[in-house]
Design a protein around this motif. Structure first.
Motif, PDB file in Angstrom:
ATOM      1  N   TRP A  81       0.838  -1.207   0.000  1.00 15.06           N
ATOM      2  CA  TRP A  81       0.000   0.000   0.000  1.00 15.06           C
ATOM      3  C   TRP A  81       0.866   1.247   0.000  1.00 15.06           C
ATOM      4  CZ3 TRP A  81      -0.341   3.974   3.550  1.00 15.06           C
ATOM      5  CH2 TRP A  81      -1.394   4.880   3.360  1.00 15.06           C
ATOM      6  N   MET A  82       1.979   1.202   0.726  1.00 14.50           N
ATOM      7  CA  MET A  82       2.891   2.343   0.767  1.00 14.50           C
ATOM      8  C   MET A  82       3.457   2.631  -0.622  1.00 14.50           C
ATOM      9  SD  MET A  82       6.541   2.701   2.704  1.00 14.50           S
ATOM     10  CE  MET A  82       7.250   1.605   1.462  1.00 14.50           C
ATOM     11  N   GLU A  83       3.779   1.567  -1.360  1.00 15.14           N
ATOM     12  CA  GLU A  83       4.271   1.760  -2.727  1.00 15.14           C
ATOM     13  C   GLU A  83       3.209   2.425  -3.599  1.00 15.14           C
ATOM     14  OE1 GLU A  83       7.003  -1.312  -4.576  1.00 15.14           O
ATOM     15  OE2 GLU A  83       5.981  -2.551  -3.069  1.00 15.14           O
TER      16      GLU A  83
ATOM     17  N   ALA B 162       0.560   4.206  -2.592  1.00 17.57           N
ATOM     18  CA  ALA B 162       0.215   5.541  -2.114  1.00 17.57           C
ATOM     19  C   ALA B 162       1.241   6.579  -2.523  1.00 17.57           C
ATOM     20  CB  ALA B 162       0.060   5.516  -0.593  1.00 17.57           C
ATOM     21  N   ASN B 163       2.495   6.181  -2.605  1.00 16.29           N
ATOM     22  CA  ASN B 163       3.564   7.113  -2.946  1.00 16.29           C
ATOM     23  C   ASN B 163       3.981   7.026  -4.407  1.00 16.29           C
ATOM     24  OD1 ASN B 163       4.573   8.391  -0.215  1.00 16.29           O
ATOM     25  ND2 ASN B 163       4.216   6.224   0.211  1.00 16.29           N
ATOM     26  N   GLY B 164       3.331   6.136  -5.160  1.00 16.33           N
ATOM     27  CA  GLY B 164       3.634   6.006  -6.574  1.00 16.33           C
ATOM     28  C   GLY B 164       5.064   5.585  -6.859  1.00 16.33           C
ATOM     29  N   ILE B 165       5.581   4.666  -6.038  1.00 14.36           N
ATOM     30  CA  ILE B 165       6.961   4.219  -6.195  1.00 14.36           C
ATOM     31  C   ILE B 165       6.994   2.714  -6.441  1.00 14.36           C
ATOM     32  CG2 ILE B 165       7.974   6.072  -4.809  1.00 14.36           C
ATOM     33  CD1 ILE B 165       8.059   4.167  -2.436  1.00 14.36           C
ATOM     34  N   ASN B 166       8.111   2.257  -6.957  1.00 15.20           N
ATOM     35  CA  ASN B 166       8.326   0.834  -7.202  1.00 15.20           C
ATOM     36  C   ASN B 166       9.631   0.433  -6.538  1.00 15.20           C
ATOM     37  OD1 ASN B 166       9.012  -1.720  -8.320  1.00 15.20           O
ATOM     38  ND2 ASN B 166       7.723  -1.307 -10.098  1.00 15.20           N
TER      39      ASN B 166
END
Length: 247
Positions: free
Chosen positions: A29-31, A33-37
């Motif tokens: 979810w953190m990935e 929510a922050n739009g990161i991979n």
């Protein structure tokens, strides 16, 4: 120590699987929510930087389907580990994470290897082989349940499908087997009946004395026992009533 004392439902049986599932979902979810991979934090074989994936890769998943497919097996197998092998559960889990990650780092293709499936293979392999190795009836039954539910996982330790880390699966499977062999787990003592003991003597068995050599029941007459001197004896005296006119 009997079964009820050895196999106990402790807080870890519930909290460890729940914590692991919540953590990997929160990480995903953190990935989002922050739009990161964060796939680059996985195991990348035979590179120094790729070693960080030994610890990080179990928490990283490439898709929601990947995460969902790992959630239920991880929770069930962790619960089984902490219920049936609670005294060695943490040792198996920690060594399993590190050793399976290192093996993946050694034998894997030049790609990022991510996901908790390696740990799932560690747990399934350990629980299956440990149960067979101990030959304790409850643990053997658990091994058969694991085979029945997760037996199809065996195919994925081979390169049968593109896009999966069969090296991570194979590393987990081998790690679980090694842990089953070398990690000692205490078992409850099996209750033995008199006839199962090595010093058992049929001639002294009170039950068998009631049968003849052909298996027929021997009727023994009941002997009348003499009255015990301590037995209380009560005598009743009947007094005749007076007739009319008697004084």
């Amino acid at each position: 120590m009997n079964d009820s004392q050895h196999f106990k439902f402790t807080n870890a049986v519930l909290l460890v699987p729940l914590g692991a599932v919540l953590f990997i979902w929160a990480f995903y979810w953190m990935e989002l929510a922050n739009g990161i991979n964060l796939n680059h934090l996985g195991v990348y074989p035979r590179t120094l930087l790729g070693l960080r994936g030994v610890v990080m890769s179990p928490f990283i998943h490439g898709s929601l389907e990947h995460l969902y497919n790992n959630t239920i097996p991880l929770a069930i197998l962790l619960a089984a580990l902490f219920y049936f092998y609670r005294k060695v559960a943490w040792r198996v889990l920690i060594i399993g994470v590190v050793l399976s990650g290192l093996l993946t780092w050694l034998i894997g293709r030049p790609s990022y290897h991510i996901g908790a499936s390696g740990i799932i293979y560690v747990l399934a392999s350990f629980i299956f082989f440990k149960g067979i190795y101990t030959r304790y009836y409850r643990l053997v039954a658990l091994s058969l349940v694991v085979v029945f539910i997760y037996g199809s996982l065996l195919w994925y330790i081979f390169p049968v499908k593109e896009g999966i880390s069969w090296e991570g699966h194979l590393s987990g499977f081998v790690t679980g087997l090694l842990l089953a062999i070398f990690v000692r787990a205490t078992l409850p003592e099996l209750k033995k009946y008199d006839w199962e003991r090595e010093d058992y003597n049929e001639e002294e068995d009170e039950f068998l004395k009631q049968f003849d050599e052909n298996g027929n029941f021997i009727e023994t007459p009941v002997e009348e026992s003499e009255e015990s001197p301590d037995k209380v004896k009560i005598n009743y005296v009947y007094k005749r009533g007076k007739k009319e006119g008697e004084s």
